[in-house]
Design a protein around this motif. Structure first.
Motif, PDB file in Angstrom:
ATOM      1  N   GLY A  13       0.834  -1.215   0.000  1.00  0.00           N
ATOM      2  CA  GLY A  13       0.000   0.000   0.000  1.00  0.00           C
ATOM      3  C   GLY A  13       0.852   1.242   0.000  1.00  0.00           C
ATOM      4  N   GLY A  14       1.865   1.257  -0.848  1.00  0.00           N
ATOM      5  CA  GLY A  14       2.817   2.386  -0.845  1.00  0.00           C
ATOM      6  C   GLY A  14       2.476   3.501  -1.817  1.00  0.00           C
ATOM      7  N   ASN A  15       1.310   3.413  -2.462  1.00  0.00           N
ATOM      8  CA  ASN A  15       1.004   4.451  -3.449  1.00  0.00           C
ATOM      9  C   ASN A  15       0.212   5.624  -2.871  1.00  0.00           C
ATOM     10  N   GLY A  17      -0.954   7.957   1.036  1.00  0.00           N
ATOM     11  CA  GLY A  17      -0.961   8.189   2.475  1.00  0.00           C
ATOM     12  C   GLY A  17       0.336   7.835   3.196  1.00  0.00           C
ATOM     13  N   ILE A  18       0.209   7.060   4.266  1.00  0.00           N
ATOM     14  CA  ILE A  18       1.337   6.719   5.141  1.00  0.00           C
ATOM     15  C   ILE A  18       2.383   5.891   4.376  1.00  0.00           C
ATOM     16  N   GLY A  19       1.933   4.961   3.559  1.00  0.00           N
ATOM     17  CA  GLY A  19       2.863   4.128   2.784  1.00  0.00           C
ATOM     18  C   GLY A  19       3.691   4.965   1.821  1.00  0.00           C
ATOM     19  N   VAL A  56       2.063  -4.348  -8.683  1.00  0.00           N
ATOM     20  CA  VAL A  56       0.651  -4.484  -8.322  1.00  0.00           C
ATOM     21  C   VAL A  56       0.435  -5.826  -7.621  1.00  0.00           C
ATOM     22  N   ALA A  57      -0.174  -5.772  -6.440  1.00  0.00           N
ATOM     23  CA  ALA A  57      -0.484  -7.013  -5.718  1.00  0.00           C
ATOM     24  C   ALA A  57      -1.569  -6.721  -4.695  1.00  0.00           C
ATOM     25  N   ASP A  58      -2.696  -7.382  -4.831  1.00  0.00           N
ATOM     26  CA  ASP A  58      -3.773  -7.253  -3.848  1.00  0.00           C
ATOM     27  C   ASP A  58      -3.429  -8.180  -2.675  1.00  0.00           C
ATOM     28  N   VAL A  59      -3.250  -7.599  -1.482  1.00  0.00           N
ATOM     29  CA  VAL A  59      -2.799  -8.419  -0.345  1.00  0.00           C
ATOM     30  C   VAL A  59      -3.846  -9.442   0.112  1.00  0.00           C
ATOM     31  N   ASN A  85       1.653  -2.285   5.557  1.00  0.00           N
ATOM     32  CA  ASN A  85       0.909  -1.038   5.733  1.00  0.00           C
ATOM     33  C   ASN A  85      -0.469  -1.045   5.082  1.00  0.00           C
ATOM     34  N   ALA A  86      -0.657  -1.847   4.042  1.00  0.00           N
ATOM     35  CA  ALA A  86      -1.920  -1.792   3.289  1.00  0.00           C
ATOM     36  C   ALA A  86      -3.103  -2.027   4.210  1.00  0.00           C
ATOM     37  N   GLY A  87      -4.128  -1.204   4.060  1.00  0.00           N
ATOM     38  CA  GLY A  87      -5.305  -1.393   4.896  1.00  0.00           C
ATOM     39  C   GLY A  87      -6.454  -0.536   4.425  1.00  0.00           C
ATOM     40  N   ILE A  88      -7.648  -0.896   4.890  1.00  0.00           N
ATOM     41  CA  ILE A  88      -8.845  -0.109   4.586  1.00  0.00           C
ATOM     42  C   ILE A  88      -9.629   0.148   5.868  1.00  0.00           C
ATOM     43  N   PHE A  89     -10.481   1.168   5.800  1.00  0.00           N
ATOM     44  CA  PHE A  89     -11.312   1.559   6.946  1.00  0.00           C
ATOM     45  C   PHE A  89     -12.749   1.636   6.450  1.00  0.00           C
ATOM     46  N   SER A 134      -0.819  -0.823  12.541  1.00  0.00           N
ATOM     47  CA  SER A 134      -2.100  -1.105  13.181  1.00  0.00           C
ATOM     48  C   SER A 134      -2.838   0.210  13.403  1.00  0.00           C
ATOM     49  N   SER A 135      -3.400   0.406  14.572  1.00  0.00           N
ATOM     50  CA  SER A 135      -4.160   1.627  14.859  1.00  0.00           C
ATOM     51  C   SER A 135      -4.425   1.672  16.350  1.00  0.00           C
ATOM     52  N   ILE A 136      -4.604   2.885  16.904  1.00  0.00           N
ATOM     53  CA  ILE A 136      -5.020   2.945  18.309  1.00  0.00           C
ATOM     54  C   ILE A 136      -6.429   2.361  18.473  1.00  0.00           C
ATOM     55  N   ILE A 147     -15.374  -3.776  13.619  1.00  0.00           N
ATOM     56  CA  ILE A 147     -14.679  -4.783  12.807  1.00  0.00           C
ATOM     57  C   ILE A 147     -13.275  -4.289  12.430  1.00  0.00           C
ATOM     58  N   TYR A 148     -13.175  -3.006  12.108  1.00  0.00           N
ATOM     59  CA  TYR A 148     -11.848  -2.430  11.824  1.00  0.00           C
ATOM     60  C   TYR A 148     -10.935  -2.632  13.036  1.00  0.00           C
ATOM     61  N   ALA A 149     -11.450  -2.284  14.217  1.00  0.00           N
ATOM     62  CA  ALA A 149     -10.665  -2.411  15.448  1.00  0.00           C
ATOM     63  C   ALA A 149     -10.246  -3.861  15.673  1.00  0.00           C
ATOM     64  N   SER A 182      -3.896  12.499   8.561  1.00  0.00           N
ATOM     65  CA  SER A 182      -4.498  13.090   7.348  1.00  0.00           C
ATOM     66  C   SER A 182      -4.052  12.325   6.113  1.00  0.00           C
ATOM     67  N   THR A 183      -4.887  11.414   5.654  1.00  0.00           N
ATOM     68  CA  THR A 183      -4.606  10.645   4.437  1.00  0.00           C
ATOM     69  C   THR A 183      -5.931  10.477   3.683  1.00  0.00           C
ATOM     70  N   PRO A 184      -5.871   9.967   2.464  1.00  0.00           N
ATOM     71  CA  PRO A 184      -7.122   9.758   1.710  1.00  0.00           C
ATOM     72  C   PRO A 184      -8.025   8.671   2.280  1.00  0.00           C
ATOM     73  N   ILE A 185      -7.617   7.955   3.336  1.00  0.00           N
ATOM     74  CA  ILE A 185      -8.396   6.791   3.799  1.00  0.00           C
ATOM     75  C   ILE A 185      -9.830   7.157   4.171  1.00  0.00           C
ATOM     76  N   PHE A 186     -10.008   8.359   4.770  1.00  0.00           N
ATOM     77  CA  PHE A 186     -11.358   8.729   5.229  1.00  0.00           C
ATOM     78  C   PHE A 186     -12.284   9.015   4.051  1.00  0.00           C
ATOM     79  N   GLY A 187     -11.719   9.613   2.999  1.00  0.00           N
ATOM     80  CA  GLY A 187     -12.519   9.916   1.809  1.00  0.00           C
ATOM     81  C   GLY A 187     -13.005   8.667   1.091  1.00  0.00           C
ATOM     82  N   LYS A 188     -12.354   7.525   1.368  1.00  0.00           N
ATOM     83  CA  LYS A 188     -12.723   6.277   0.698  1.00  0.00           C
ATOM     84  C   LYS A 188     -13.859   5.539   1.415  1.00  0.00           C
ATOM     85  N   THR A 189     -14.348   6.126   2.542  1.00  0.00           N
ATOM     86  CA  THR A 189     -15.375   5.430   3.321  1.00  0.00           C
ATOM     87  C   THR A 189     -16.759   5.600   2.722  1.00  0.00           C
TER      88      THR A 189
HETATM   89  P1  NAD Z   1      -4.605   5.306   2.262  1.00  0.00           P
HETATM   90  O1  NAD Z   1      -5.976   4.936   1.820  1.00  0.00           O
HETATM   91  O2  NAD Z   1      -4.032   6.609   1.842  1.00  0.00           O
HETATM   92  O3  NAD Z   1      -3.567   4.162   1.891  1.00  0.00           O
HETATM   93  C1  NAD Z   1      -3.908   2.794   1.974  1.00  0.00           C
HETATM   94  C2  NAD Z   1      -3.015   2.035   1.039  1.00  0.00           C
HETATM   95  O4  NAD Z   1      -3.335   0.641   1.138  1.00  0.00           O
HETATM   96  C3  NAD Z   1      -3.218   2.434  -0.413  1.00  0.00           C
HETATM   97  O5  NAD Z   1      -1.961   2.457  -1.056  1.00  0.00           O
HETATM   98  C4  NAD Z   1      -4.070   1.303  -0.967  1.00  0.00           C
HETATM   99  O6  NAD Z   1      -3.839   1.097  -2.337  1.00  0.00           O
HETATM  100  C5  NAD Z   1      -3.528   0.138  -0.163  1.00  0.00           C
HETATM  101  N1  NAD Z   1      -4.430  -1.003  -0.155  1.00  0.00           N
HETATM  102  C6  NAD Z   1      -5.704  -1.074   0.291  1.00  0.00           C
HETATM  103  N2  NAD Z   1      -6.193  -2.295   0.102  1.00  0.00           N
HETATM  104  C7  NAD Z   1      -5.207  -3.021  -0.475  1.00  0.00           C
HETATM  105  C8  NAD Z   1      -5.106  -4.356  -0.922  1.00  0.00           C
HETATM  106  N3  NAD Z   1      -6.127  -5.218  -0.832  1.00  0.00           N
HETATM  107  N4  NAD Z   1      -3.934  -4.754  -1.469  1.00  0.00           N
HETATM  108  C9  NAD Z   1      -2.897  -3.903  -1.582  1.00  0.00           C
HETATM  109  N5  NAD Z   1      -2.935  -2.635  -1.193  1.00  0.00           N
HETATM  110  C10 NAD Z   1      -4.094  -2.203  -0.649  1.00  0.00           C
HETATM  111  O7  NAD Z   1      -4.685   5.221   3.850  1.00  0.00           O
HETATM  112  P2  NAD Z   1      -3.591   5.380   5.022  1.00  0.00           P
HETATM  113  O8  NAD Z   1      -4.261   6.189   6.045  1.00  0.00           O
HETATM  114  O9  NAD Z   1      -2.272   5.767   4.496  1.00  0.00           O
HETATM  115  O10 NAD Z   1      -3.566   3.870   5.552  1.00  0.00           O
HETATM  116  C11 NAD Z   1      -2.406   3.093   5.700  1.00  0.00           C
HETATM  117  C12 NAD Z   1      -2.555   2.199   6.900  1.00  0.00           C
HETATM  118  O11 NAD Z   1      -2.651   3.019   8.065  1.00  0.00           O
HETATM  119  C13 NAD Z   1      -3.797   1.316   6.918  1.00  0.00           C
HETATM  120  O12 NAD Z   1      -3.448   0.030   7.374  1.00  0.00           O
HETATM  121  C14 NAD Z   1      -4.707   2.016   7.931  1.00  0.00           C
HETATM  122  O13 NAD Z   1      -5.597   1.122   8.531  1.00  0.00           O
HETATM  123  C15 NAD Z   1      -3.689   2.538   8.899  1.00  0.00           C
HETATM  124  N6  NAD Z   1      -4.128   3.640   9.762  1.00  0.00           N
HETATM  125  C16 NAD Z   1      -4.510   4.835   9.224  1.00  0.00           C
HETATM  126  C17 NAD Z   1      -4.912   5.856  10.072  1.00  0.00           C
HETATM  127  C18 NAD Z   1      -5.367   7.188   9.539  1.00  0.00           C
HETATM  128  O14 NAD Z   1      -5.941   7.964  10.317  1.00  0.00           O
HETATM  129  N7  NAD Z   1      -5.132   7.529   8.280  1.00  0.00           N
HETATM  130  C19 NAD Z   1      -4.911   5.657  11.460  1.00  0.00           C
HETATM  131  C20 NAD Z   1      -4.495   4.430  11.973  1.00  0.00           C
HETATM  132  C21 NAD Z   1      -4.104   3.432  11.115  1.00  0.00           C
END
Ligand code: NAD
Length: 251
Positions: A13-15, A17-19, A56-59, A85-89, A134-136, A147-149, A182-189
């Motif tokens: 998930g390096g493309n 936010g945090i990655g 490209v790889a879906d985890v 790092n890859a994750g969704i919310f 992970s996450s707090i 479920i996220y937690a 502050s990352t795009p994760i919230f906008g994806k909800t």
């Molecule tokens: P983001 O949406 O900007 O980035 C998420 C990245 O994960 C993207 O690159 C996306 O392509 C990738 N990803 C999602 N599903 C994937 C899959 N199936 N296979 C491969 N890649 C996949 O969000 P972010 O905030 O940078 O999130 C990164 C990590 O931080 C996540 O694990 C998230 O749960 C965690 N996190 C985020 C926050 C926050 O407030 N932003 C807080 C705590 C934890």
């Protein structure tokens, strides 16, 4: 602060936010960096911007993980750093969690993280560093995050045992628990913008340092844990949340 010269790192998930911020930091610190993500277009665009390798790889797809590991093995041989790092919310109230939402979140945040590690293990050098994002929320009862937690709490539990079992190979396993960043994760909800803004304001008010984290805040900690400066740190968890975790009921 950290020096990653000569080290090879994979960031899932390096493309975004945090990655993405961590890929930039690792590269600046001297590492060879490979980022992954789900969309060819976004992974390639980010890899080009950063000057790193994109794959490209879906985890959540174990055969895609096999292909990723094979490609990394063929091009780079061994790995020093694995940033999981890859994750969704996908927020939803208790009582409205569908099986699909459960499977998707657990499939990416927990199963995807676990099998990223399991499959990369043969490539990890002695002394390698695994950092799990992970996450707090793993330790809170915040509304709409059950479920996220749980997906993150499961990852923390897996990480503790992995730290013990991988210690004989001198592989360190640590967990980073961010608060709101502050990352795009919230906008994806799919939440409407007004609701997102209210949510952000309420969150920010609860953070003693009165700001959201920036992706670079997290990247700095991850780079430290990835480096040899952290060579005595394993099985640890770091909250990085502007003090949110210790916010008193009354200040
Ligand atoms: P983001 O949406 O900007 O980035 C998420 C990245 O994960 C993207 O690159 C996306 O392509 C990738 N990803 C999602 N599903 C994937 C899959 N199936 N296979 C491969 N890649 C996949 O969000 P972010 O905030 O940078 O999130 C990164 C990590 O931080 C996540 O694990 C998230 O749960 C965690 N996190 C985020 C926050 C926050 O407030 N932003 C807080 C705590 C934890």
């Amino acid at each position: 602060m950290s020096n990653l010269t000569g080290k090879t790192a994979v960031i899932t998930g390096g493309n975004s936010g945090i990655g993405y911020a961590t890929a930039k930091k690792f590269k600046a610190d001297g590492a060879n960096v490979i980022i992954t993500g789900r969309s060819l277009e976004r992974v390639q665009a980010a890899a080009d911007e950063l000057g790193v390798k994109g794959i490209v790889a879906d985890v959540s797809d174990l055969s895609a993980l096999d292909d990723l590991v094979e490609q990394v093995k063929n091009e780079y041989g061994q790995l020093d750093i694995l940033f999981v790092n890859a994750g969704i919310f996908a927020p939803a109230p208790v009582g409205q969690n569908s099986e699909e939402m459960f499977d998707t979140q657990m499939g990416i945040n927990f199963k995807g993280a676990v099998f990223t590690i399991e499959k990369f293990l043969p490539l990890l050098k002695e002394g390698a560093s695994i950092i799990n994002l992970s996450s707090i929320n793993a330790y809170t009862g915040m509304s709409n995050t059950a479920i996220y937690a749980a997906s993150k709490a499961a990852l923390n539990a897996y990480s503790r045992t992995a730290a013990t079992e991988l210690a004989p190979r001198k592989i360190r396993v640590n967990v980073v628990n961010p608060g709101p960043v502050s990352t795009p994760i919230f906008g994806k909800t799919g939440m409407p913008e007004a609701q997102l803004n209210d949510f952000a304001a309420a969150m920010q008010d609860r953070i003693p340092l009165k700001r959201f984290g920036q992706p670079e805040d997290i990247a700095n900690l991850v780079a430290f844990l990835a480096s040899d400066e952290a060579s005595f740190i394993t099985g640890a968890e770091y909250n990085i949340d502007g003090g949110m975790n210790v916010n008193p009921i009354l200040s």
